[in-house]
Design a protein around this motif. Structure first.
Motif, PDB file in Angstrom:
ATOM      1  N   LEU A   1       0.895  -0.826  -0.116  1.00  0.00           N
ATOM      2  CA  LEU A   1      -0.318  -0.215  -0.024  1.00  0.00           C
ATOM      3  C   LEU A   1       0.624   1.271   0.205  1.00  0.00           C
ATOM      4  O   LEU A   1       0.110   2.679  -0.648  1.00  0.00           O
ATOM      5  CB  LEU A   1      -1.277   0.163   1.584  1.00  0.00           C
ATOM      6  N   ASN A   2       1.979   1.375   0.093  1.00  0.00           N
ATOM      7  CA  ASN A   2       3.040   2.095   0.943  1.00  0.00           C
ATOM      8  C   ASN A   2       3.838   1.792  -0.586  1.00  0.00           C
ATOM      9  O   ASN A   2       4.039   3.502  -0.517  1.00  0.00           O
ATOM     10  CB  ASN A   2       3.711   2.266   2.470  1.00  0.00           C
ATOM     11  N   SER A   3       4.190   1.623  -1.751  1.00  0.00           N
ATOM     12  CA  SER A   3       4.818   1.390  -2.082  1.00  0.00           C
ATOM     13  C   SER A   3       4.990   2.534  -3.250  1.00  0.00           C
ATOM     14  O   SER A   3       3.720   2.560  -3.637  1.00  0.00           O
ATOM     15  CB  SER A   3       5.007   0.283  -2.585  1.00  0.00           C
ATOM     16  N   ASN A   4       6.083   2.935  -3.013  1.00  0.00           N
ATOM     17  CA  ASN A   4       6.085   3.657  -4.676  1.00  0.00           C
ATOM     18  C   ASN A   4       5.136   3.320  -6.131  1.00  0.00           C
ATOM     19  O   ASN A   4       5.692   2.108  -6.757  1.00  0.00           O
ATOM     20  CB  ASN A   4       7.635   4.325  -5.442  1.00  0.00           C
ATOM     21  N   SER A   5       4.847   4.013  -6.751  1.00  0.00           N
ATOM     22  CA  SER A   5       3.643   4.035  -7.659  1.00  0.00           C
ATOM     23  C   SER A   5       5.006   3.382  -9.254  1.00  0.00           C
ATOM     24  O   SER A   5       4.492   2.941  -9.662  1.00  0.00           O
ATOM     25  CB  SER A   5       2.119   4.450  -7.999  1.00  0.00           C
ATOM     26  N   GLY A   6       5.719   4.264  -9.589  1.00  0.00           N
ATOM     27  CA  GLY A   6       6.865   4.230 -10.752  1.00  0.00           C
ATOM     28  C   GLY A   6       6.225   5.065 -11.474  1.00  0.00           C
ATOM     29  O   GLY A   6       6.568   5.505 -12.519  1.00  0.00           O
ATOM     30  N   TYR A   7       5.423   5.993 -11.165  1.00  0.00           N
ATOM     31  CA  TYR A   7       5.379   7.514 -11.717  1.00  0.00           C
ATOM     32  C   TYR A   7       6.117   8.023 -11.836  1.00  0.00           C
ATOM     33  O   TYR A   7       6.323   8.061 -10.286  1.00  0.00           O
ATOM     34  CB  TYR A   7       3.742   7.135 -12.205  1.00  0.00           C
ATOM     35  N   ASN A   8       6.829   8.912 -12.550  1.00  0.00           N
ATOM     36  CA  ASN A   8       7.681  10.453 -12.231  1.00  0.00           C
ATOM     37  C   ASN A   8       6.668  11.154 -12.436  1.00  0.00           C
ATOM     38  O   ASN A   8       6.490  11.291 -13.929  1.00  0.00           O
ATOM     39  CB  ASN A   8       9.001  10.051 -12.738  1.00  0.00           C
ATOM     40  N   VAL A   9       6.992  12.398 -12.337  1.00  0.00           N
ATOM     41  CA  VAL A   9       6.387  13.918 -12.136  1.00  0.00           C
ATOM     42  C   VAL A   9       7.501  15.072 -12.151  1.00  0.00           C
ATOM     43  O   VAL A   9       8.152  14.802 -11.915  1.00  0.00           O
ATOM     44  CB  VAL A   9       5.321  14.286 -11.378  1.00  0.00           C
ATOM     45  N   HIS A  10       7.790  15.258 -13.366  1.00  0.00           N
ATOM     46  CA  HIS A  10       8.695  16.554 -14.168  1.00  0.00           C
ATOM     47  C   HIS A  10       7.814  17.741 -14.701  1.00  0.00           C
ATOM     48  O   HIS A  10       6.883  17.603 -15.972  1.00  0.00           O
ATOM     49  CB  HIS A  10       9.772  16.055 -14.586  1.00  0.00           C
TER      50      HIS A  10
ATOM     51  N   LEU B   1      -2.407  15.023  -9.024  1.00  0.00           N
ATOM     52  CA  LEU B   1      -3.726  13.838  -9.607  1.00  0.00           C
ATOM     53  C   LEU B   1      -3.836  13.474 -10.747  1.00  0.00           C
ATOM     54  O   LEU B   1      -5.100  12.823 -10.684  1.00  0.00           O
ATOM     55  CB  LEU B   1      -4.906  16.189 -10.055  1.00  0.00           C
ATOM     56  N   VAL B   2      -3.054  13.978 -11.836  1.00  0.00           N
ATOM     57  CA  VAL B   2      -3.248  12.502 -13.262  1.00  0.00           C
ATOM     58  C   VAL B   2      -2.502  11.658 -12.882  1.00  0.00           C
ATOM     59  O   VAL B   2      -3.559  10.543 -12.620  1.00  0.00           O
ATOM     60  CB  VAL B   2      -2.279  13.369 -14.437  1.00  0.00           C
ATOM     61  N   VAL B   3      -1.803  11.225 -11.838  1.00  0.00           N
ATOM     62  CA  VAL B   3      -0.602  10.172 -11.192  1.00  0.00           C
ATOM     63  C   VAL B   3      -1.525   9.668 -10.093  1.00  0.00           C
ATOM     64  O   VAL B   3      -2.361   8.200 -10.482  1.00  0.00           O
ATOM     65  CB  VAL B   3       0.279  10.424 -10.789  1.00  0.00           C
ATOM     66  N   ARG B   4      -3.284  10.060  -9.814  1.00  0.00           N
ATOM     67  CA  ARG B   4      -3.573   9.323  -8.747  1.00  0.00           C
ATOM     68  C   ARG B   4      -4.890   8.385  -9.660  1.00  0.00           C
ATOM     69  O   ARG B   4      -5.600   7.391  -9.733  1.00  0.00           O
ATOM     70  CB  ARG B   4      -3.994  10.348  -8.164  1.00  0.00           C
ATOM     71  N   LYS B   5      -5.278   9.427 -10.459  1.00  0.00           N
ATOM     72  CA  LYS B   5      -6.411   8.106 -11.544  1.00  0.00           C
ATOM     73  C   LYS B   5      -5.815   7.431 -12.014  1.00  0.00           C
ATOM     74  O   LYS B   5      -6.204   6.256 -12.416  1.00  0.00           O
ATOM     75  CB  LYS B   5      -6.357   9.028 -12.074  1.00  0.00           C
ATOM     76  N   LEU B   6      -4.469   7.641 -12.951  1.00  0.00           N
ATOM     77  CA  LEU B   6      -3.496   6.646 -13.678  1.00  0.00           C
ATOM     78  C   LEU B   6      -3.327   5.387 -12.737  1.00  0.00           C
ATOM     79  O   LEU B   6      -3.625   3.788 -13.038  1.00  0.00           O
ATOM     80  CB  LEU B   6      -2.689   7.076 -14.161  1.00  0.00           C
TER      81      LEU B   6
ATOM     82  N   PRO C   1      -7.693   9.075 -16.406  1.00  0.00           N
ATOM     83  CA  PRO C   1      -7.097  10.962 -16.866  1.00  0.00           C
ATOM     84  C   PRO C   1      -6.982  11.694 -16.920  1.00  0.00           C
ATOM     85  O   PRO C   1      -6.334  13.254 -16.624  1.00  0.00           O
ATOM     86  CB  PRO C   1      -5.062  10.327 -17.037  1.00  0.00           C
ATOM     87  N   ARG C   2      -8.041  12.271 -17.452  1.00  0.00           N
ATOM     88  CA  ARG C   2      -8.753  13.490 -18.449  1.00  0.00           C
ATOM     89  C   ARG C   2      -9.362  14.269 -16.917  1.00  0.00           C
ATOM     90  O   ARG C   2     -10.222  13.755 -16.673  1.00  0.00           O
ATOM     91  CB  ARG C   2     -10.423  12.941 -19.092  1.00  0.00           C
ATOM     92  N   ILE C   3      -8.593  15.700 -17.001  1.00  0.00           N
ATOM     93  CA  ILE C   3      -8.725  16.273 -16.289  1.00  0.00           C
ATOM     94  C   ILE C   3     -10.014  17.414 -16.445  1.00  0.00           C
ATOM     95  O   ILE C   3      -9.746  17.218 -17.980  1.00  0.00           O
ATOM     96  CB  ILE C   3      -7.669  17.438 -15.982  1.00  0.00           C
ATOM     97  N   THR C   4     -10.696  17.916 -15.565  1.00  0.00           N
ATOM     98  CA  THR C   4     -12.474  18.752 -16.266  1.00  0.00           C
ATOM     99  C   THR C   4     -12.165  19.929 -15.044  1.00  0.00           C
ATOM    100  O   THR C   4     -11.300  20.179 -14.419  1.00  0.00           O
ATOM    101  CB  THR C   4     -13.352  18.356 -15.208  1.00  0.00           C
ATOM    102  N   LYS C   5     -12.800  20.934 -16.138  1.00  0.00           N
ATOM    103  CA  LYS C   5     -12.825  22.222 -15.859  1.00  0.00           C
ATOM    104  C   LYS C   5     -12.911  21.836 -13.965  1.00  0.00           C
ATOM    105  O   LYS C   5     -12.500  22.690 -13.176  1.00  0.00           O
ATOM    106  CB  LYS C   5     -13.883  23.145 -16.638  1.00  0.00           C
TER     107      LYS C   5
END
Length: 108
Positions: free
Chosen positions: A24-33, A79-84, A90-94
């Motif tokens: 549950l606490n492991s890194n998802s593997g997604y990186n944000v830059h 937010l996109v990473v959490r959705k993934l 991963p679409r973002i809304t207004k």
């Protein structure tokens, strides 16, 4: 014999709990830059050095505006990473931009 069985059950339960908590606490593997553009900021999301999303403009609005600051870009990228991670679109809304107080009118 019963004491040994109890010991194995307790030890096995502890190991199982540790594995579940670690997963549950492991890194998802997604990186944000987040990166600077001439007129603002954008973000990239990658996994295992493979670029998945490159977002130079604020999503969900008709005009192509960059993010006003790096914090806003990071909020939406996370937010996109959490959705993934939750296997969601991963679409973002207004409405999500409004909820996260993303600035849409900034002087570039």
């Amino acid at each position: 014999m019963k004491n040994i069985l109890k010991l194995f059950l307790v030890f096995g339960s502890i190991v199982l709990i540790c594995v579940v908590v670690f997963q549950l606490n492991s890194n998802s593997g997604y990186n944000v830059h987040v990166y600077k553009l001439n007129t603002g900021y954008g973000y990239e999301i990658s996994m295992d050095s493979k670029l998945l999303i490159k977002q130079d403009h604020v999503p969900a609005i008709a005009a192509q505006h960059t993010f006003c600051n790096s914090d806003d870009a990071l909020k939406i990228a996370n937010l996109v990473v959490r959705k993934l991670e939750h296997k969601e679109n991963p679409r973002i809304t207004k409405a999500e931009l409004d909820k996260h107080a993303i600035a849409l009118n900034c002087l570039n």
